[in-house]
Design an enzyme around this catalytic site. Structure first.
Site, PDB file in Angstrom:
ATOM      1  N   TYR A 121     -31.251 -35.697 -31.410  1.00 31.97           N
ATOM      2  CA  TYR A 121     -31.102 -35.215 -30.045  1.00 31.97           C
ATOM      3  C   TYR A 121     -31.460 -33.744 -29.982  1.00 31.97           C
ATOM      4  O   TYR A 121     -30.948 -32.934 -30.767  1.00 31.97           O
ATOM      5  CB  TYR A 121     -29.673 -35.422 -29.530  1.00 31.97           C
ATOM      6  CG  TYR A 121     -29.547 -35.017 -28.082  1.00 31.97           C
ATOM      7  CD1 TYR A 121     -30.127 -35.800 -27.095  1.00 31.97           C
ATOM      8  CD2 TYR A 121     -28.891 -33.855 -27.714  1.00 31.97           C
ATOM      9  CE1 TYR A 121     -30.050 -35.427 -25.755  1.00 31.97           C
ATOM     10  CE2 TYR A 121     -28.806 -33.478 -26.382  1.00 31.97           C
ATOM     11  CZ  TYR A 121     -29.386 -34.263 -25.411  1.00 31.97           C
ATOM     12  OH  TYR A 121     -29.319 -33.889 -24.084  1.00 31.97           O
ATOM     13  N   GLN A 182     -26.338 -40.448 -22.202  1.00 32.90           N
ATOM     14  CA  GLN A 182     -27.160 -41.660 -22.122  1.00 32.90           C
ATOM     15  C   GLN A 182     -28.196 -41.714 -23.238  1.00 32.90           C
ATOM     16  O   GLN A 182     -28.508 -42.802 -23.751  1.00 32.90           O
ATOM     17  CB  GLN A 182     -27.831 -41.789 -20.748  1.00 32.90           C
ATOM     18  CG  GLN A 182     -28.767 -40.681 -20.340  1.00 32.90           C
ATOM     19  CD  GLN A 182     -28.081 -39.552 -19.597  1.00 32.90           C
ATOM     20  OE1 GLN A 182     -26.882 -39.351 -19.747  1.00 32.90           O
ATOM     21  NE2 GLN A 182     -28.845 -38.803 -18.801  1.00 32.90           N
ATOM     22  N   ASN A 205     -24.096 -30.227 -25.728  1.00 31.64           N
ATOM     23  CA  ASN A 205     -22.934 -29.705 -25.020  1.00 31.64           C
ATOM     24  C   ASN A 205     -21.687 -30.505 -25.386  1.00 31.64           C
ATOM     25  O   ASN A 205     -21.705 -31.367 -26.271  1.00 31.64           O
ATOM     26  CB  ASN A 205     -23.181 -29.699 -23.509  1.00 31.64           C
ATOM     27  CG  ASN A 205     -23.432 -31.101 -22.957  1.00 31.64           C
ATOM     28  OD1 ASN A 205     -23.089 -32.105 -23.580  1.00 31.64           O
ATOM     29  ND2 ASN A 205     -24.038 -31.167 -21.785  1.00 31.64           N
ATOM     30  N   THR A 228     -21.932 -23.705 -28.533  1.00 30.95           N
ATOM     31  CA  THR A 228     -22.169 -22.662 -29.533  1.00 30.95           C
ATOM     32  C   THR A 228     -20.991 -21.694 -29.644  1.00 30.95           C
ATOM     33  O   THR A 228     -20.389 -21.309 -28.641  1.00 30.95           O
ATOM     34  CB  THR A 228     -23.440 -21.878 -29.155  1.00 30.95           C
ATOM     35  OG1 THR A 228     -24.554 -22.733 -29.316  1.00 30.95           O
ATOM     36  CG2 THR A 228     -23.623 -20.668 -30.041  1.00 30.95           C
ATOM     37  N   GLN A 250     -25.371 -15.061 -27.928  1.00 35.66           N
ATOM     38  CA  GLN A 250     -24.885 -16.431 -28.115  1.00 35.66           C
ATOM     39  C   GLN A 250     -24.071 -16.907 -26.923  1.00 35.66           C
ATOM     40  O   GLN A 250     -24.055 -18.105 -26.612  1.00 35.66           O
ATOM     41  CB  GLN A 250     -24.052 -16.508 -29.393  1.00 35.66           C
ATOM     42  CG  GLN A 250     -24.857 -16.224 -30.657  1.00 35.66           C
ATOM     43  CD  GLN A 250     -26.031 -17.173 -30.827  1.00 35.66           C
ATOM     44  OE1 GLN A 250     -25.870 -18.396 -30.856  1.00 35.66           O
ATOM     45  NE2 GLN A 250     -27.229 -16.616 -30.909  1.00 35.66           N
ATOM     46  N   HIS A 253     -25.606 -19.256 -24.244  1.00 44.40           N
ATOM     47  CA  HIS A 253     -25.815 -20.688 -24.446  1.00 44.40           C
ATOM     48  C   HIS A 253     -25.150 -21.519 -23.354  1.00 44.40           C
ATOM     49  O   HIS A 253     -25.700 -22.513 -22.901  1.00 44.40           O
ATOM     50  CB  HIS A 253     -25.267 -21.119 -25.807  1.00 44.40           C
ATOM     51  CG  HIS A 253     -26.282 -21.112 -26.891  1.00 44.40           C
ATOM     52  ND1 HIS A 253     -27.187 -22.130 -27.071  1.00 44.40           N
ATOM     53  CD2 HIS A 253     -26.538 -20.217 -27.867  1.00 44.40           C
ATOM     54  CE1 HIS A 253     -27.961 -21.856 -28.118  1.00 44.40           C
ATOM     55  NE2 HIS A 253     -27.590 -20.689 -28.608  1.00 44.40           N
ATOM     56  N   GLU A 318     -18.658 -21.350 -35.947  1.00 45.10           N
ATOM     57  CA  GLU A 318     -19.981 -21.896 -36.256  1.00 45.10           C
ATOM     58  C   GLU A 318     -20.887 -20.819 -36.870  1.00 45.10           C
ATOM     59  O   GLU A 318     -21.438 -20.989 -37.951  1.00 45.10           O
ATOM     60  CB  GLU A 318     -20.610 -22.433 -34.973  1.00 45.10           C
ATOM     61  CG  GLU A 318     -22.028 -22.933 -35.144  1.00 45.10           C
ATOM     62  CD  GLU A 318     -22.680 -23.284 -33.820  1.00 45.10           C
ATOM     63  OE1 GLU A 318     -23.711 -23.980 -33.854  1.00 45.10           O
ATOM     64  OE2 GLU A 318     -22.178 -22.857 -32.755  1.00 45.10           O
ATOM     65  N   HIS A 319     -21.062 -19.709 -36.153  1.00 50.75           N
ATOM     66  CA  HIS A 319     -21.869 -18.592 -36.635  1.00 50.75           C
ATOM     67  C   HIS A 319     -20.956 -17.410 -36.946  1.00 50.75           C
ATOM     68  O   HIS A 319     -20.106 -17.060 -36.124  1.00 50.75           O
ATOM     69  CB  HIS A 319     -22.875 -18.129 -35.567  1.00 50.75           C
ATOM     70  CG  HIS A 319     -23.758 -19.213 -35.047  1.00 50.75           C
ATOM     71  ND1 HIS A 319     -23.608 -19.751 -33.782  1.00 50.75           N
ATOM     72  CD2 HIS A 319     -24.800 -19.850 -35.612  1.00 50.75           C
ATOM     73  CE1 HIS A 319     -24.540 -20.674 -33.588  1.00 50.75           C
ATOM     74  NE2 HIS A 319     -25.272 -20.756 -34.684  1.00 50.75           N
ATOM     75  N   ASP A 352     -31.200 -19.381 -35.691  1.00 48.97           N
ATOM     76  CA  ASP A 352     -31.397 -20.374 -34.633  1.00 48.97           C
ATOM     77  C   ASP A 352     -32.847 -20.834 -34.536  1.00 48.97           C
ATOM     78  O   ASP A 352     -33.112 -21.999 -34.219  1.00 48.97           O
ATOM     79  CB  ASP A 352     -30.986 -19.790 -33.275  1.00 48.97           C
ATOM     80  CG  ASP A 352     -29.501 -19.912 -33.005  1.00 48.97           C
ATOM     81  OD1 ASP A 352     -28.803 -20.594 -33.777  1.00 48.97           O
ATOM     82  OD2 ASP A 352     -29.041 -19.319 -32.014  1.00 48.97           O
ATOM     83  N   GLU A 407      -0.912 -53.514 -60.304  1.00 47.52           N
ATOM     84  CA  GLU A 407      -1.084 -53.534 -58.851  1.00 47.52           C
ATOM     85  C   GLU A 407      -0.823 -54.901 -58.234  1.00 47.52           C
ATOM     86  O   GLU A 407      -0.766 -55.030 -57.009  1.00 47.52           O
ATOM     87  CB  GLU A 407      -2.512 -53.078 -58.501  1.00 47.52           C
ATOM     88  CG  GLU A 407      -2.789 -51.634 -58.896  1.00 47.52           C
ATOM     89  CD  GLU A 407      -4.201 -51.191 -58.562  1.00 47.52           C
ATOM     90  OE1 GLU A 407      -5.022 -52.057 -58.188  1.00 47.52           O
ATOM     91  OE2 GLU A 407      -4.483 -49.990 -58.677  1.00 47.52           O
ATOM     92  N   HIS A 412      -8.455 -59.850 -59.084  1.00 51.25           N
ATOM     93  CA  HIS A 412      -9.117 -58.766 -59.800  1.00 51.25           C
ATOM     94  C   HIS A 412      -8.886 -58.907 -61.306  1.00 51.25           C
ATOM     95  O   HIS A 412      -9.792 -58.713 -62.116  1.00 51.25           O
ATOM     96  CB  HIS A 412      -8.552 -57.401 -59.356  1.00 51.25           C
ATOM     97  CG  HIS A 412      -9.046 -56.926 -58.017  1.00 51.25           C
ATOM     98  ND1 HIS A 412      -8.792 -57.587 -56.852  1.00 51.25           N
ATOM     99  CD2 HIS A 412      -9.791 -55.824 -57.681  1.00 51.25           C
ATOM    100  CE1 HIS A 412      -9.330 -56.930 -55.846  1.00 51.25           C
ATOM    101  NE2 HIS A 412      -9.952 -55.847 -56.317  1.00 51.25           N
TER     102      HIS A 412
END
Length: 429
Positions: A121, A182, A205, A228, A250, A253, A318-319, A352, A407, A412
């Site tokens: 995306y 979508q 977003n 961001t 930033q 954004h 993030e940054h 970026d 166990e 097993h």
């Protein structure tokens, strides 16, 4: 002790906004799962005013987008892709298949296998984020993904030529012009026209991030990359003009993009608000950046580098841009961040757009447990085992049988016991 000279929206207000986003996304995903292409078209019309004959771009449409760009724009796109490809290839070379005999007759190994299909995306409704095509499509191709499809919303009523060119030059196998939840749902769940993918990647977003969160499990995701975030760590070697340029760079954004100044310089902390106003007065994206700063911006004053590290790790941004006398102190001591930008000469914008590191990074404190998108995110490390002698099978089987008994796993245990009986007899004989 850290002093908060400016704070963002209260946490309970943020939680209420997140709940509204969650409910909206749930309804859209359910509708697209039931109605497929028809629902995708309805939401595209509603949110993007976009209802083409086909959301998938034809070769002729792709060629037309590329032809509409200047030679300089194409040179710049190719330059950025060269840097990103080079670093991704170097990262991939650090991954290797292994096989080792851990005990006589016992061979263990792993293989690094790319996922088979990925949906990328690329945000582009407000700004055509060309760089996101490099970061996702190109990196997936370097990893060896066989089918890479890409989607971006229309920009100003049509496919963004620059985004389409970047998708194509990066190696996308299918290109779609559709946006938002979508697009994420169509790629992840599939429709009558779109074959579903195994993994969804790319920033977006809050709605896109929430869609990825809700779809995780049905498909893989890279990480939750929502609005961001930027954190500036600065001392008295950084002036207000530079700090504010990087904060607002930033904040533009989106109106919910946190921008935080963390400093041990009271002089810097106290001069930043006036400098914010001065730069907003001439910034073309000020209507967005101002809201982000006023509602999500923070100024935090600390006593020392040690306290700044503690606060920075709590924020897990993030940054993280470090403009101090000793930026490497933060490289060596911080543990929670998406990406570091060390020193006054670099900045988040370089990362970026062009320098070579990936810009799809964790947000919402996810940096506490994950890094950003890289070539390894598209690769599954899958183990295998081989037992080559009767003696090894019987020996491992005896240990396994006793552990299964602890166990209570009778089935097993029998898997082990049958091999002890079958291969151990030969050893005894």
């Amino acid at each position: 002790m850290a002093i908060y000279l400016k704070t963002s929206k209260p946490q309970e207000v943020k939680a209420e906004i997140n709940a509204q986003v969650r409910d909206t996304v749930t309804n859209i995903l359910d509708d697209i799962a039931k109605r497929g292409d028809a629902a995708v078209r309805d939401y595209s019309t509603k949110f993007d005013k976009w209802t083409p004959a086909s959301f998938r771009l034809s070769k002729e449409e792709i060629d037309a987008c590329i032809a509409s760009l200047s030679e300089e724009a194409l040179i710049d796109i190719r330059f950025a892709q060269e840097q990103i490809k080079r670093f991704a290839q170097i990262q991939k070379s650090a991954l290797r298949d292994i096989e080792i005999e851990t005990l006589p007759g016992v061979v263990l190994g792993h293989k690094n296998l790319p996922v088979n299909s990925v949906g990328c995306y690329i945000p582009g409704g407000k700004y055509p984020l060309v760089a996101s095509a490099h970061m996702s499509v190109l990196t997936a191709k370097v990893a060896g993904v066989k089918r890479v499809i890409a989607a971006a919303p229309p920009f100003e009523g049509k496919p963004s030529p620059a985004i389409v060119a970047a998708m194509h030059l990066a190696g996308a196998d299918e290109i779609y012009c559709m946006g938002g939840v979508q697009a994420i749902a169509a790629m992840a769940l599939g429709t009558e026209q779109i074959e579903p993918v195994d993994m969804i990647v790319g920033p977006g977003n809050a709605f896109v991030a929430e869609a990825k969160r809700q779809l995780f499990g049905r498909v893989g995701i890279d990480l939750l990359a929502g609005p961001t975030e930027t954190l500036i760590i600065a001392d008295d070697t950084c002036d207000a003009e530079l700090a504010v340029a990087d904060l607002l760079g930033q904040a533009e954004h989106g109106p919910n993009s946190p921008a935080i100044l963390l400093t041990n310089s009271r002089a810097l902390a106290e001069t930043v608000p006036a400098e914010i106003e001065r730069q907003l007065a001439k910034l073309p994206t000020a209507p967005i950046a101002r809201v982000a700063w006023e509602e999500y911006g923070e100024i935090i004053l600390c006593d020392s580098y040690e306290e700044m590290v503690k606060e920075a790790d709590r924020i897990a941004s993030e940054h993280v841009q470090v403009m101090t006398k000793d930026p490497d102190y933060f490289l060596h001591n911080m543990t929670n961040y998406g990406a570091l930008f060390l020193g006054h000469r670099t900045n988040v914008s370089y990362g970026d757009k062009v320098i070579g590191t990936n810009h799809t990074l964790p947000t919402g404190k996810a940096a506490r447990y994950t890094g950003g998108l890289w070539v390894g995110k598209f690769i599954k490390t899958c183990t295998y085992q081989r037992v080559t002698t009767d003696e090894a099978s019987a020996m491992i089987g005896e240990y396994c049988s006793r552990l299964c008994a602890i166990e209570g796993f009778a089935g097993h245990k029998e898997q082990a016991d049958i091999r002890v009986r079958r291969y151990g007899k030969k050893k005894a004989a």
